[in-house]
Each structure stands twice: as C-alpha cells, then as structure tokens.
Write an enzyme that holds these catalytic residues in place. Structure first.
Site, PDB file in Angstrom:
ATOM      1  CB  THR A 297      -0.859  -0.008   1.315  1.00  0.00           C
ATOM      2  OG1 THR A 297      -1.716  -0.950   1.388  1.00  0.00           O
ATOM      3  CG2 THR A 297      -1.683   1.382   1.121  1.00  0.00           C
ATOM      4  N   GLY A 298       0.614   2.454  -0.853  1.00  0.00           N
ATOM      5  CA  GLY A 298       0.892   3.468  -0.615  1.00  0.00           C
ATOM      6  C   GLY A 298       1.381   4.106  -2.001  1.00  0.00           C
TER       7      GLY A 298
ATOM      8  CB  ALA B 290       9.509   0.807   3.884  1.00  0.00           C
TER       9      ALA B 290
ATOM     10  N   GLY C 190       3.432   1.680   7.860  1.00  0.00           N
ATOM     11  CA  GLY C 190       2.452   1.861   8.455  1.00  0.00           C
ATOM     12  C   GLY C 190       1.786   3.540   8.319  1.00  0.00           C
TER      13      GLY C 190
ATOM     14  CD  GLU D   4       1.502  -1.830   4.559  1.00  0.00           C
ATOM     15  OE1 GLU D   4       1.235  -0.978   3.601  1.00  0.00           O
ATOM     16  OE2 GLU D   4       2.141  -1.831   5.397  1.00  0.00           O
TER      17      GLU D   4
HETATM   18  C1  5RP Z   1       1.409   2.080   4.229  1.00  0.00           C
HETATM   19  C2  5RP Z   1       2.858   1.846   4.073  1.00  0.00           C
HETATM   20  C3  5RP Z   1       3.637   2.326   3.025  1.00  0.00           C
HETATM   21  O1  5RP Z   1       4.496   1.509   2.569  1.00  0.00           O
HETATM   22  C4  5RP Z   1       4.509   3.291   3.718  1.00  0.00           C
HETATM   23  O2  5RP Z   1       3.875   4.328   4.239  1.00  0.00           O
HETATM   24  C5  5RP Z   1       5.275   4.018   2.317  1.00  0.00           C
HETATM   25  O3  5RP Z   1       4.466   4.741   1.723  1.00  0.00           O
HETATM   26  P1  5RP Z   1       4.677   5.558   0.675  1.00  0.00           P
HETATM   27  O4  5RP Z   1       5.210   4.458  -0.657  1.00  0.00           O
HETATM   28  O5  5RP Z   1       3.624   6.408  -0.102  1.00  0.00           O
HETATM   29  O6  5RP Z   1       6.019   6.460   0.672  1.00  0.00           O
HETATM   30  O7  5RP Z   1       3.484   1.175   4.978  1.00  0.00           O
HETATM   31  O8  5RP Z   1       0.821   1.292   5.341  1.00  0.00           O
END
Ligand code: 5RP
Length: 218
Positions: free
Chosen positions: A28-29, A83, A95, A103
């Site tokens: 996710t993200g 991450a 998170g 996840e």
């Molecule tokens: C979501 C996560 C994401 O992997 C983390 O926040 C990184 O996000 P992004 O790719 O938007 O920088 O752990 O719960």
C-alpha cells in the site's frame, strides 16, 4: 530526479521479480501505486494479486487485475511494498498509510519481500518516523499508557479508522536500537493488533531509487 520519479523507477524495477502465471502480494502507498500501474501492463501474464488494503484493492480492480482472498491462496512468491524507514539490516518502520496489519499478514505468507523505496527512506537507526501501532479502539488509552512506560510518546492519529475498524497510535521520540525486541514488547500489550516494526520479518530485497538509478540491496 524527484522523489516521485525515484518511486516510479523502483516500481518499474520490481516488475522483473514477477514470475509468469503467479499471484503477487501487493502493499500500500504511493510507491506501490506506481507498481500496481506497472503490473496492469502485464495483467494477462499473471493470475492476479493479494492486496494489503482496501485502497490497493480498489486500484488493482480498477485496472482489471483480479484480487484474491488470502485464505484462498496457499503461497505467494513475492510481496512488493514500500516503507517509511529502513536500515541496512532491512528492518523497517511501516504503516504511514495505516495498512500495517494487513501488510504484515501478506508479507508473512510471501517467500520474498521486495521493498521499494526512494533513498530518503534509508536511515541508520529506526524511530525518527513515528512508529504506527494499530489498536483496538476500547484499549486506546491503556495501550498509550503502556507505550509511555516503554519510553515512547504516543499520539492518537485523528480521524483515521483502519480497514480493520481500529485506531492508530503514532509513537514519537523513539530511538530503536533493538527493533525485534521492541516489536515483541509492543505486540505483547493487550489491545495492540500490530505494530509497524517489520524487524523479525524484514525485507529480503530492497530496491532503492537514487539520483544514479535503482540500486539493489540483497
Ligand atoms: C502504508 C505503508 C507504506 O508502505 C509506507 O507508508 C510508504 O508509503 P509511500 O510509498 O507512500 O512513501 O507502510 O501503510
């Protein structure tokens, strides 16, 4: 390169880990969103995906990728996710998007965790990014008091309900010298569903987006 260009570059690089006719674990993200977009271009070569959040499920489905229930899948070759922080030992804080529990579950099933990050996520010690902890709502104050005893400064993430119907405490002011130990201690607090330390099960491969291109850390 901008941060988003680096995220896109590592997402494209992660596609080379996808094996034909497989089911892919999808995180996710914003970095993973690029990966989902890239996966769409090869959707006829894979069976589909297992998703770690309602948001990723919606994006996968909108692009025509089948999403399987994890309970109907016995194994996953890879799990691809971003991450918030990662060390040279491939231990992470995750998170930031509140999807940590699902996840961690999908990551546990996968044979290989492919972590995709831009180079701002690399840190010598975890803890500058507030550590997310998913908590059963009625236990919020109790868990917060227990976290204070462990030396953290928990802040209730306002107006956020996780996909599992729970709340998030973001723990500030931690210098996490022993991530696996803290991961265990937080998991042992009654009312904690999961915490965002991915230390006992870290990443296997890290793809880092840098100004010089994508670096692979194994
Ligand atoms: C979501 C996560 C994401 O992997 C983390 O926040 C990184 O996000 P992004 O790719 O938007 O920088 O752990 O719960």
């Amino acid at each position: 390169m901008t941060q988003d260009e680096k995220k896109k570059a590592v997402a494209m690089a992660a596609v080379s880990y996808v094996t034909p006719d497989s089911i892919i674990g999808v995180g996710t993200g914003s970095t993973v969103n690029h990966f989902i977009d890239a996966l769409a271009s090869m959707k006829n070569d894979i069976q589909g995906a297992v998703s770690s959040s309602d948001a990723s499920t919606a994006r996968l489905r909108a692009l025509g990728i089948e999403v399987f229930d994890l309970n109907s899948v016995s194994e996953l070759d890879i799990y691809v996710d971003g991450a918030d922080e990662i060390t040279e030992h491939k231990q992470m804080i995750k998170g930031g998007g509140a999807a940590l529990t699902r996840e961690k579950i999908v990551a546990a099933v996968a044979k290989q965790f492919i972590c995709i990050i831009d180079d701002t996520k690399q840190v010598p010690v975890l803890g500058k990014f507030p550590l997310p902890v998913e908590v059963i709502p009625m236990a919020r104050s109790y868990v917060a008091r227990e976290i204070v005893k462990l030396g953290g400064d928990p802040v209730y993430r306002q107006n956020v309900v996780t996909d599992n119907g729970n709340v998030i405490l973001d723990v500030h002011n931690l210098t996490i010298l022993e991530p696996s130990d803290l991961e265990r201690k937080l998991n042992n607090i009654v009312g904690v569903v999961t915490n965002g330390l991915f230390a006992m099960r870290g990443a296997d491969v890290v793809l880092v987006g840098t100004d010089n291109g994508v670096e692979t850390v194994k």
